[in-house]
Design an enzyme around this catalytic site. Structure first.
Site, mmCIF file in Angstrom:
data_model
loop_
_atom_site.group_PDB
_atom_site.id
_atom_site.type_symbol
_atom_site.label_atom_id
_atom_site.label_comp_id
_atom_site.label_asym_id
_atom_site.label_seq_id
_atom_site.Cartn_x
_atom_site.Cartn_y
_atom_site.Cartn_z
ATOM 1 N N ASP A 17 16.629 11.205 19.286
ATOM 2 C CA ASP A 17 15.328 10.755 19.765
ATOM 3 C C ASP A 17 15.581 9.570 20.701
ATOM 4 O O ASP A 17 16.673 8.983 20.690
ATOM 5 C CB ASP A 17 14.465 10.342 18.572
ATOM 6 C CG ASP A 17 13.123 9.784 18.969
ATOM 7 O OD1 ASP A 17 12.471 10.370 19.844
ATOM 8 O OD2 ASP A 17 12.742 8.734 18.412
ATOM 9 N N ASP A 19 12.893 6.660 22.013
ATOM 10 C CA ASP A 19 12.242 5.408 21.614
ATOM 11 C C ASP A 19 12.413 5.161 20.121
ATOM 12 O O ASP A 19 12.078 6.014 19.291
ATOM 13 C CB ASP A 19 10.740 5.466 21.934
ATOM 14 C CG ASP A 19 10.473 5.647 23.411
ATOM 15 O OD1 ASP A 19 10.158 4.673 24.082
ATOM 16 O OD2 ASP A 19 10.604 6.804 23.902
ATOM 17 N N ASP A 174 13.944 8.432 14.276
ATOM 18 C CA ASP A 174 13.384 7.369 13.425
ATOM 19 C C ASP A 174 11.994 7.696 12.919
ATOM 20 O O ASP A 174 11.300 6.815 12.401
ATOM 21 C CB ASP A 174 13.347 6.045 14.208
ATOM 22 C CG ASP A 174 12.338 6.071 15.336
ATOM 23 O OD1 ASP A 174 12.342 7.053 16.117
ATOM 24 O OD2 ASP A 174 11.551 5.111 15.467
#
Length: 225
Positions: A17, A19, A174
């Protein structure tokens, strides 16, 4: 070149991922939302309020700044304004998390391909990746396929572009949707616990294959450090 530990001997690629996993962009996202608040005579909100929602992009920022959500009458107009504002300042303070560059270098030295799968639209993701010199073998954005995470389509597209089967890929993110998407794609998964994680996230319940407290832990888990 150190060999992978037996558990990960099948691994050929690591997908990330963007960001909250590779880059810390919450400050610039918050700055765009606060600029909109100031234009309306409202005071700026603290970064700490925005930060847990950084992985949700415009949706997360607008929920905090104005209490609106998709489907609200004002949402689409505010989203367009937010994205235009963010585009002008998205390079101001965004940078890779500490340890990320060493992590990526370690993967490359081990002969593993790595790439990026993000819900961020290509309009933002591709210039950011280039500006931060993240030399990913593939970048799949939120508008690169017909679906966004938690749908597995973006992850499957990344594996296709790399030329590897999903079963030989590890996806690191995250947010719970990252783990859901990774499992649905048939990939191994890892939680980037240094990221935004979302409000009151209980990532131990996400059933990821790895829980990583810092970027350096990935190399250790794979037997590369």
């Amino acid at each position: 070149m150190k060999p992978l530990v037996p558990r990960w001997s099948h691994l050929r690629a690591v997908l990330f991922d963007l960001d909250g996993t590779l880059i810390d962009s919450a400050g610039d996202l918050a700055r765009a939302a606060n600029a909109m608040r100031r234009d309306r005579g409202l005071h700026a909100l603290p970064l700490a309020q925005y930060r847990p929602h950084g992985g949700s992009g415009a949706r997360g920022m607008l929920a905090q700044a104005f209490g609106v959500a998709p489907g609200d009458p004002a949402y689409d107009g505010l989203k367009r304004e937010f994205l235009d504002r963010y585009e002008t300042l998205m390079f101001d303070s965004t940078s890779p998390f500490a340890g990320v560059q060493a992590e990526l270098a370690g993967l490359a030295q081990a002969g593993l391909a790595w790439g990026i799968v993000t819900n961020k639209a290509e309009r933002f993701a591709l210039p950011l990746v280039a500006a931060l010199r993240l030399d990913a073998a593939v970048v799949v954005g939120g508008d690169s396929t017909a679906h966004t995470k938690p749908h597995p389509a973006p992850l499957l597209e990344a594996a296709r572009r790399l030329g590897f089967t999903p079963q030989t890929c590890l996806y690191v993110g995250d947010d719970e949707r990252d783990i859901v998407a990774g499992r649905a794609a048939g990939m191994s998964t890892a939680v980037a616990a240094w990221g935004y994680l979302g409000q009151d996230a209980e990532f131990a319940h996400w059933q990821a294959d790895l829980e990583l407290g810092s970027p350096g832990e990935l190399l250790k888990s794979l037997g590369l450090a």
